[in-house]
Design a protein around this motif. Structure first.
Motif, PDB file in Angstrom:
ATOM      1  N   VAL A   1       0.833  -1.104  -0.110  1.00 29.99           N
ATOM      2  CA  VAL A   1       0.084  -0.184   0.045  1.00 29.99           C
ATOM      3  C   VAL A   1       0.785   1.320  -0.008  1.00 29.99           C
ATOM      4  O   VAL A   1       0.533   2.188  -0.731  1.00 29.99           O
ATOM      5  CB  VAL A   1      -1.000  -0.040   0.987  1.00 29.99           C
ATOM      6  CG1 VAL A   1      -1.875   1.407   1.392  1.00 29.99           C
ATOM      7  CG2 VAL A   1      -2.156  -1.041   1.014  1.00 29.99           C
ATOM      8  N   ALA A   2       1.886   1.339   0.881  1.00 29.06           N
ATOM      9  CA  ALA A   2       2.762   2.564   0.793  1.00 29.06           C
ATOM     10  C   ALA A   2       3.492   2.676  -0.524  1.00 29.06           C
ATOM     11  O   ALA A   2       3.622   3.626  -0.961  1.00 29.06           O
ATOM     12  CB  ALA A   2       3.850   2.210   2.068  1.00 29.06           C
ATOM     13  N   ARG A   3       3.855   1.757  -1.159  1.00 29.14           N
ATOM     14  CA  ARG A   3       4.510   1.815  -2.384  1.00 29.14           C
ATOM     15  C   ARG A   3       3.526   2.194  -3.391  1.00 29.14           C
ATOM     16  O   ARG A   3       4.055   3.079  -4.326  1.00 29.14           O
ATOM     17  CB  ARG A   3       5.296   0.379  -2.588  1.00 29.14           C
ATOM     18  CG  ARG A   3       5.705   0.324  -4.052  1.00 29.14           C
ATOM     19  CD  ARG A   3       6.459  -0.956  -4.732  1.00 29.14           C
ATOM     20  NE  ARG A   3       5.088  -1.866  -4.716  1.00 29.14           N
ATOM     21  CZ  ARG A   3       5.052  -3.190  -4.623  1.00 29.14           C
ATOM     22  NH1 ARG A   3       6.176  -3.808  -4.572  1.00 29.14           N
ATOM     23  NH2 ARG A   3       3.864  -3.756  -4.840  1.00 29.14           N
ATOM     24  N   ALA A   4       2.497   1.878  -3.372  1.00 32.84           N
ATOM     25  CA  ALA A   4       1.368   2.178  -4.291  1.00 32.84           C
ATOM     26  C   ALA A   4       0.869   3.607  -4.542  1.00 32.84           C
ATOM     27  O   ALA A   4       0.757   4.649  -5.185  1.00 32.84           O
ATOM     28  CB  ALA A   4       0.005   1.466  -4.071  1.00 32.84           C
ATOM     29  N   LEU A   5       1.139   4.188  -2.782  1.00 35.28           N
ATOM     30  CA  LEU A   5       0.660   5.586  -2.728  1.00 35.28           C
ATOM     31  C   LEU A   5       1.547   6.638  -2.773  1.00 35.28           C
ATOM     32  O   LEU A   5       1.738   7.871  -2.886  1.00 35.28           O
ATOM     33  CB  LEU A   5      -0.067   5.599  -1.426  1.00 35.28           C
ATOM     34  CG  LEU A   5      -1.292   4.993  -1.282  1.00 35.28           C
ATOM     35  CD1 LEU A   5      -1.915   4.836   0.013  1.00 35.28           C
ATOM     36  CD2 LEU A   5      -2.330   5.593  -2.382  1.00 35.28           C
ATOM     37  N   VAL A   6       3.079   6.160  -2.731  1.00 34.45           N
ATOM     38  CA  VAL A   6       4.102   7.078  -2.377  1.00 34.45           C
ATOM     39  C   VAL A   6       4.420   8.039  -3.705  1.00 34.45           C
ATOM     40  O   VAL A   6       4.690   9.245  -3.509  1.00 34.45           O
ATOM     41  CB  VAL A   6       5.623   6.477  -2.415  1.00 34.45           C
ATOM     42  CG1 VAL A   6       6.001   5.602  -3.335  1.00 34.45           C
ATOM     43  CG2 VAL A   6       6.671   7.171  -1.524  1.00 34.45           C
ATOM     44  N   SER A   7       3.974   7.536  -4.978  1.00 28.00           N
ATOM     45  CA  SER A   7       4.383   8.527  -6.219  1.00 28.00           C
ATOM     46  C   SER A   7       2.806   9.637  -6.133  1.00 28.00           C
ATOM     47  O   SER A   7       2.878  10.143  -7.198  1.00 28.00           O
ATOM     48  CB  SER A   7       4.375   7.780  -7.177  1.00 28.00           C
ATOM     49  OG  SER A   7       3.281   6.955  -7.550  1.00 28.00           O
ATOM     50  N   ARG A   8       1.846   9.520  -5.338  1.00 24.24           N
ATOM     51  CA  ARG A   8       0.926  10.322  -5.291  1.00 24.24           C
ATOM     52  C   ARG A   8       0.124  10.104  -6.564  1.00 24.24           C
ATOM     53  O   ARG A   8      -0.090  10.995  -7.431  1.00 24.24           O
ATOM     54  CB  ARG A   8       1.094  11.617  -5.105  1.00 24.24           C
ATOM     55  CG  ARG A   8       1.806  12.024  -3.570  1.00 24.24           C
ATOM     56  CD  ARG A   8       2.205  13.219  -3.550  1.00 24.24           C
ATOM     57  NE  ARG A   8       2.928  13.323  -2.113  1.00 24.24           N
ATOM     58  CZ  ARG A   8       3.955  14.039  -1.764  1.00 24.24           C
ATOM     59  NH1 ARG A   8       4.263  15.075  -2.774  1.00 24.24           N
ATOM     60  NH2 ARG A   8       4.487  14.377  -0.739  1.00 24.24           N
TER      61      ARG A   8
END
Length: 169
Positions: A101-108
């Motif tokens: 989840v963090a990886r998916a959201l890090v690029s906004r």
């Protein structure tokens, strides 16, 4: 997300029509505008947790200081700030789900595609993740979530489509 070419219609993300782009352009668009939470996580075993989360930003050419700040922020938000240097093999399934989840959201991303994003989480973490998704949605991220978890979907509100025997209801 442009992984396959559709048989018909159009798919527009951030003003760009995926159906008119070549493979390289679709790859660039995915990299810059789409976040994925895969059901199987797809965490790279040879990288630390922080490096896994940071990778999309490396591919986007984001400066090191900003990459590290965003990575730390997202890992803290999913309750893994103290595990940044851990290897994936040291984490449970639920922790790996939160890394994904963090990886998916890090690029906004403009679009978040999530396949059973709460499937390996207890109720508390599932609620936290859905709250994060709602926060990203409120600032412009479109969410497309495939799940059997009715509680997760009801936490988001908004439009819900049900797939029943191959038909959208």
């Amino acid at each position: 997300a442009g992984l396959d070419r559709p048989d018909g219609g159009r798919i527009v993300i951030g003003g760009e029509d995926l159906t008119r782009l070549d493979e390289d352009a679709r790859t660039r668009l995915r990299r810059s505008k789409v976040g994925f939470v895969f059901q199987a996580f797809h965490i790279l075993p040879h990288l630390t947790i922080a490096q896994n989360v940071e990778l999309p930003l490396v591919l986007l050419g984001i400066h090191t200081a900003e990459r590290r700040a965003r990575t730390g922020e997202l890992l803290a938000a999913v309750g893994l700030g103290d595990r940044a240097e851990s290897a994936p093999r040291e984490l449970s399934g639920g922790e790996l789900q939160r890394v994904a989840v963090a990886r998916a959201l890090v690029s906004r991303p403009a679009l978040l595609l999530a396949d059973e994003p709460t499937g390996n989480l207890d109720a508390g973490y599932a609620a936290d993740i859905m709250s994060m998704f709602r926060d990203f949605h409120q600032v412009g991220t479109t969410l497309l979530i495939a799940t059997h978890d009715e509680r997760a979907i009801s936490a988001l509100g908004g439009r819900t489509l049900h797939l029943n025997h191959g038909r959208i209801e």
